[in-house]
Design an enzyme around this catalytic site. Structure first.
Site, short mmCIF file in Angstrom:
data_model
loop_
_atom_site.label_atom_id
_atom_site.label_comp_id
_atom_site.label_asym_id
_atom_site.label_seq_id
_atom_site.Cartn_x
_atom_site.Cartn_y
_atom_site.Cartn_z
N ALA A 296 0.78 -1.24 0.00
CA ALA A 296 0.00 0.00 0.00
C ALA A 296 0.81 1.29 0.00
CB ALA A 296 -0.93 0.02 1.21
N PRO B 259 2.91 4.60 -0.51
CA PRO B 259 2.62 5.52 0.61
C PRO B 259 1.15 5.84 0.79
CG PRO B 259 3.30 6.78 -1.29
CD PRO B 259 3.35 5.32 -1.72
N GLY B 260 0.26 5.02 0.21
CA GLY B 260 -1.15 5.17 0.52
C GLY B 260 -1.98 5.96 -0.47
N LYS C 236 -3.17 5.07 -3.48
CA LYS C 236 -4.28 4.26 -3.99
C LYS C 236 -5.21 3.80 -2.87
CE LYS C 236 -1.63 2.71 -8.01
NZ LYS C 236 -0.34 3.30 -7.56
N GLU D 65 1.69 -2.94 4.37
CA GLU D 65 2.93 -2.29 3.94
C GLU D 65 4.06 -2.71 4.86
OE1 GLU D 65 5.94 -0.57 2.32
OE2 GLU D 65 3.99 -0.56 1.31
N ASP E 159 5.10 -8.04 6.01
CA ASP E 159 5.69 -8.45 4.73
C ASP E 159 4.63 -9.17 3.92
OD1 ASP E 159 7.11 -9.51 2.61
OD2 ASP E 159 8.79 -10.21 3.84
N CYS F 206 4.24 0.16 -12.01
CA CYS F 206 4.49 1.43 -12.70
C CYS F 206 5.72 1.28 -13.59
CB CYS F 206 4.64 2.58 -11.71
SG CYS F 206 5.98 2.39 -10.52
#
Length: 460
Positions: free
Chosen positions: A272, A274-275, A277, A295, A322, A391
């Site tokens: 997740a 840095p949050g 999405k 995360e 993890d 990405c």
């Protein structure tokens, strides 16, 4: 540093040195040095343009330096090389700088860095570059017909140019490489919990911000997004602080558009931080339901929680764990796996990223991506939706990983999954090696190069 050196160049020079000598991330090094120098406004903006541009264009500059100096860049002292990178960027790529200023300031930077013995070399190389600029530019930037030539033109590692040549085809590879040096589009996500999109858009325009809706095919025009043309002024940062806006590229938002979370659902965001999405999922669900965000990195986990708090979202639970090992209970309606990847779709916004990657980077990630996909698939409820995204623009991390998961499902090693045909809805965005998936590209789509695959658990 000498008083004759402008504050902007001092900051740019320090950032370049931190990047290439200390291995620092350019963006972090720039912020830290700018805060140390207490630099803001026009000087800070100029310094950022120079520092980011010089780091980004290092590949082209290195070829120029070796040609003009008649020696390998490996033989030059680090501060000398940094001054040459900065000076050549100004001479070849920054139209606003007078030649004499670029040369003289680079010489002063070298002297101030304790390398006065090399000031004559820096002066000679840069004066020759200014004198021979037309021919030099033609030689360096006039031919991108091969991967090796394109790597010089677009300042990219040759392995990357070769890979994109193979995977995208010659024309798309050249165009994508070129786009990695272009200005990044500024997009913002409107938080419906803080105000409707059209109201926020109207307030931005009243404040003098050139804001508009995105015009693009699905899923690139997520309805909560607005695009900012020109300066953001004070209105945009204030709206971000208040939780009404979140900086997010259209490519990133397209991932959650494909996930399509609904109110009241049980949703997992498996990697997740840095949050960004996670926040978009919670907003889409109008804070009704449950979002579990996993995360590993403590700082990024804290950022994910802070994002939810800023946005006024209470349905998010952040778990610091993890994702390759954690055993989540099954039964999620939707799972998003935005996997760790080589980030090759973000090179335009991260000036130093291209110099940090290698084929080994990709190789190291494959096993992790496969394990994450297996874990994500295992917690889906029957009929549930799994979206895998990265990405990056890399077939081994994208189409090949989905092919491996589908093959494992067909063999009975994974719960039955069917690859949804996103390419049928957006054929112009279809991934080269698997047209049922999407591969966004910065050249064609003017946003980050995300890969998106959607799978459905088909048993009942």
């Amino acid at each position: 540093m000498s008083g004759r050196v402008s504050p902007a160049r001092s900051l740019a020079f320090a950032t370049i040195r931190a990047t290439f000598e200390d291995g620092a991330f350019t963006e972090r090094a720039f912020r830290a040095e700018a805060d140390h120098l207490d630099l803001d406004g026009r000087d800070r903006a100029q310094a950022q343009r120079l520092a980011y541009g010089a780091v980004q264009r290092r590949g082209t500059s290195d070829v120029a330096i070796e040609r003009l100096a008649g020696r390998s860049t490996r033989l030059l002292d680090p501060p000398v090389l940094a001054a040459l990178h900065l000076g050549l960027y100004e001479l070849l790529f920054a139209d606003a700088t007078p030649d004499h200023a670029a040369v003289d300031q680079a010489v002063e930077l070298v002297k101030g860095a304790g390398a006065a013995h090399a000031s004559g070399l820096v002066n000679a190389v840069l004066r020759r570059a200014a004198r021979e600029r037309e021919q030099l530019t033609q030689d360096l930037l006039g031919d991108d017909s091969t991967p090796a030539a394109a790597a010089v033109v677009d300042s990219a590692p040759q392995w990357l140019a070769e890979m994109w040549w193979r995977e995208l085809g010659e024309e798309a590879a050249r165009s994508t490489l070129a786009a990695c040096n272009e200005r990044v589009e500024v997009a913002m996500r409107v938080n419906p919990l803080r105000g409707e999109r059209d109201q926020v858009l109207g307030r931005l325009r009243e404040a003098g911000v050139e804001a508009r809706l995105s015009e693009a095919p699905w899923p690139l025009a997520a309805p909560e997004l607005v695009v900012i043309d020109g300066r953001t002024g004070e209105a945009v940062p204030e709206a971000v602080k208040a939780g009404a806006l979140t900086p997010q590229s259209r490519g990133s938002a397209a991932v959650v558009e494909a996930l399509d979370p609904q109110e009241g659902e049980h949703v997992l965001d498996l990697c997740a931080g840095p949050g960004i999405k996670t926040g978009q999922i919670g907003e889409r669900m109008r804070d009704r339901g449950e979002v579990i965000s996993v995360e590993l990195d403590p700082q990024r986990a804290a950022e994910t929680a802070a994002q939810a708090s800023r946005l006024g979202i209470h349905c998010v639970t952040v778990i610091e764990a993890d994702a390759t090992e954690t055993g989540m209970a099954p039964g999620f309606d939707r799972v998003l796996l935005d996997a760790p990847c080589s980030d090759l779709g973000t090179l335009a916004s991260r000036p130093d990223a291209r110099w940090r990657k290698s084929p080994k980077t990709i190789e190291r990630l494959l096993e992790v991506q496969d394990q994450l996909l297996l874990n994500a698939a295992a917690v889906l409820r029957p009929g549930g939706t799994l979206v895998y995204s990265t990405c990056t623009i890399s077939r081994r991390e994208n189409e090949d990983r989905i092919a491996a998961l589908v093959a494992a499902s067909a063999a009975g090693d994974v719960l039955p999954l069917e690859l949804d045909d996103l390419g049928a809805r957006a054929p112009e965005l279809a991934a080269p090696a698997e047209p049922r998936c999407l591969q966004l590209r910065p050249d064609r789509d003017r946003t980050t190069g995300f890969f998106i695959a959607r799978l459905i658990r088909t048993d009942s």
